[in-house]
Design an enzyme around this catalytic site. Structure first.
Site, PDB file in Angstrom:
ATOM      1  N   HIS A   2       0.933  -1.555  -0.052  1.00  0.00           N
ATOM      2  CA  HIS A   2      -0.183  -0.202   0.086  1.00  0.00           C
ATOM      3  C   HIS A   2       0.357   1.234  -0.007  1.00  0.00           C
ATOM      4  O   HIS A   2       0.624   2.081   1.000  1.00  0.00           O
ATOM      5  CB  HIS A   2      -0.926   0.080   1.525  1.00  0.00           C
ATOM      6  CG  HIS A   2      -2.298   0.666   0.798  1.00  0.00           C
ATOM      7  ND1 HIS A   2      -2.061   2.025   0.952  1.00  0.00           N
ATOM      8  CD2 HIS A   2      -3.437   0.321   1.118  1.00  0.00           C
ATOM      9  CE1 HIS A   2      -3.785   2.647   1.101  1.00  0.00           C
ATOM     10  NE2 HIS A   2      -4.120   1.483   0.732  1.00  0.00           N
TER      11      HIS A   2
ATOM     12  N   GLU B  90      -2.490  -0.269  -5.752  1.00  0.00           N
ATOM     13  CA  GLU B  90      -2.621  -1.607  -5.307  1.00  0.00           C
ATOM     14  C   GLU B  90      -2.792  -3.467  -5.794  1.00  0.00           C
ATOM     15  O   GLU B  90      -4.053  -3.284  -5.960  1.00  0.00           O
ATOM     16  CB  GLU B  90      -2.952  -1.730  -4.049  1.00  0.00           C
ATOM     17  CG  GLU B  90      -2.864  -0.649  -3.411  1.00  0.00           C
ATOM     18  CD  GLU B  90      -4.511   0.094  -2.294  1.00  0.00           C
ATOM     19  OE1 GLU B  90      -4.920  -1.144  -1.821  1.00  0.00           O
ATOM     20  OE2 GLU B  90      -4.768   1.483  -2.526  1.00  0.00           O
TER      21      GLU B  90
END
Length: 411
Positions: A208, A362
């Site tokens: 992330h 992501e």
């Protein structure tokens, strides 16, 4: 040749008796720092390819130190590996078939219902209140790579089954695609059931990091970046709580189309126009909007390693390029819409990060991909969450971050 991986001084969080280990990867004038707290990328220093006489810039958003990250519980997931299941699960609830052995040695299959933390009301997000992003992982240098490991017990955040997770970061020279220039940061994320574990469990990890190729503190935010997603012809639209509707929509003729490359300021403006929202850079109290959507990565465009390009991020003023490739079926494009003037005491270089300050790519299985009873498009199931089963396959999610000069890579 000097070692690429080294360990720096640890950071002690005395009140909680936590010792956070810090590592550095260094190659070809690129420096990357990692923390055992969340198996997190905390720093990436890149040269300025347009102006070689300028200092390197740190191109990832981060906390000031692991202490601030710990005390804020990494509420925005800066640079961490999230799990046990990344992204959202509707109402934090799912069902999974479990097999039990009876006294006479036969097996019985039961459909069990599991309730997880609701940490992003009304849904479950990135593993819960104490997901993997907030854990202090075991860590070590192995063969010039940095290897993080984590044990998650049965019942952790409501998930069934005990598992062992590993994340390995390695830094190598650039690929032949760019003449060997630049560097490649490889990330291998794997998971398996603990020995003797009899319960199945879902697993979907994601990295992330928030990138800003100008600098994490750039006043231009990401608006002067160009994003290209050449293998993403479709995306999974969401409802008002960011849960997929179950449809898969083509990106053609919409703000969602990044296949040819789009300047981010133009993309955000068009997204606002199409969704009845006004583009306002200066007003942090304006209606929150931006991209927070899962894109479907075409499975027909894999390279010899099985990886596919999820996105290419470029910053023309510095000549920097980041290409993200993966074996995952989807990629969440997130333009840091919910950063809204973070307390500068928490952030690196005392920055007050605002919306659109960074961009996340992501790679993942699809959001809410565990809910097999949902009325989803049959193609949606191509992105179903991976299930670890006794005697089954190991989970393996691979990512490749290629850092180079824009002119080095012809997309």
């Amino acid at each position: 040749m000097p070692s690429i991986a080294s360990e720096l001084a640890p950071v002690s969080i005395s009140a909680s008796d936590i010792n956070v280990r810090i590592f550095r990867l260094n190659l070809h004038n690129v420096t990357i720092e990692l923390s055992s707290l969340g198996a997190t990328i905390t720093k990436i220093l890149l040269p300025n390819y347009k102006h070689s006489n300028q200092n390197r810039d740190d191109v990832v958003l981060s906390y000031a130190s692991p202490k601030e990250q710990f005390h804020d519980n990494n509420s925005v997931y800066f640079g961490a590996i999230v799990g046990r299941v990344a992204n959202r699960i509707k109402n934090g609830r799912f069902q999974l078939h479990q097999t039990e052995m009876t006294a006479d040695g036969s097996s019985v299959e039961r459909l069990e219902t599991y309730q997880l933390d609701i940490n992003n009301s009304p849904n479950h997000l990135h593993g819960g209140f104490a997901g993997f992003s907030s854990r202090n992982w075991d860590a070590d240098i192995v063969n010039d790579t940095v290897q993080f490991t984590l044990h998650s017990s049965d019942g952790d955040q409501g998930y069934p089954g005990g598992i062992e997770v590993m994340a390995t970061y390695s830094l190598t020279s650039g690929s032949t695609n760019n003449g060997g220039r630049g560097v490649q940061l490889q990330l291998a994320m794997t998971a398996k059931l603990k020995p003797g574990e009899t319960k199945a469990t879902p697993i979907s990890l994601a990295q992330h990091s928030y990138f800003n190729l100008a600098s994490h503190s750039s006043p231009e935010r990401i608006l002067d970046h160009v994003l290209k997603m050449p293998n993403c012809d479709s995306f999974t639209p969401v409802d008002s709580t960011s849960i997929p509707t179950g449809a898969i929509c083509n990106v053609k003729d919409s703000a969602m189309d990044f296949r040819a490359g789009v300047i981010m300021s133009n993309a955000l403006t068009r997204y606002g126009e199409e969704n009845g929202m006004k583009y306002e850079l200066s007003n942090n109290d304006a209606q929150i909007y931006g991209f927070d959507h899962n894109y479907v990565i075409s499975h027909e465009k894999s390279d010899e390693s099985g990886l596919r390009v999820a996105g290419v991020l470029m910053h023309p003023p510095t000549g920097r390029l980041l290409r993200v490739s993966t074996n995952a079926p989807g990629v969440q494009l997130y333009t840091s819409n919910y950063l809204n003037g973070m307390d500068p005491r928490l952030c690196k270089d005392q920055c007050s990060y605002n919306r659109w300050q960074g961009i996340c790519l992501e790679t993942q299985t699809y959001p809410d991909g565990i809910r097999n009873n949902a009325p989803y498009d049959s193609n949606f199931r191509n992105g179903n969450c991976f299930i670890l089963k006794p005697g089954g396959d190991t989970y393996a999610h691979h990512m490749l971050f290629e850092f180079s000069e824009i002119s080095d890579v012809m997309e």
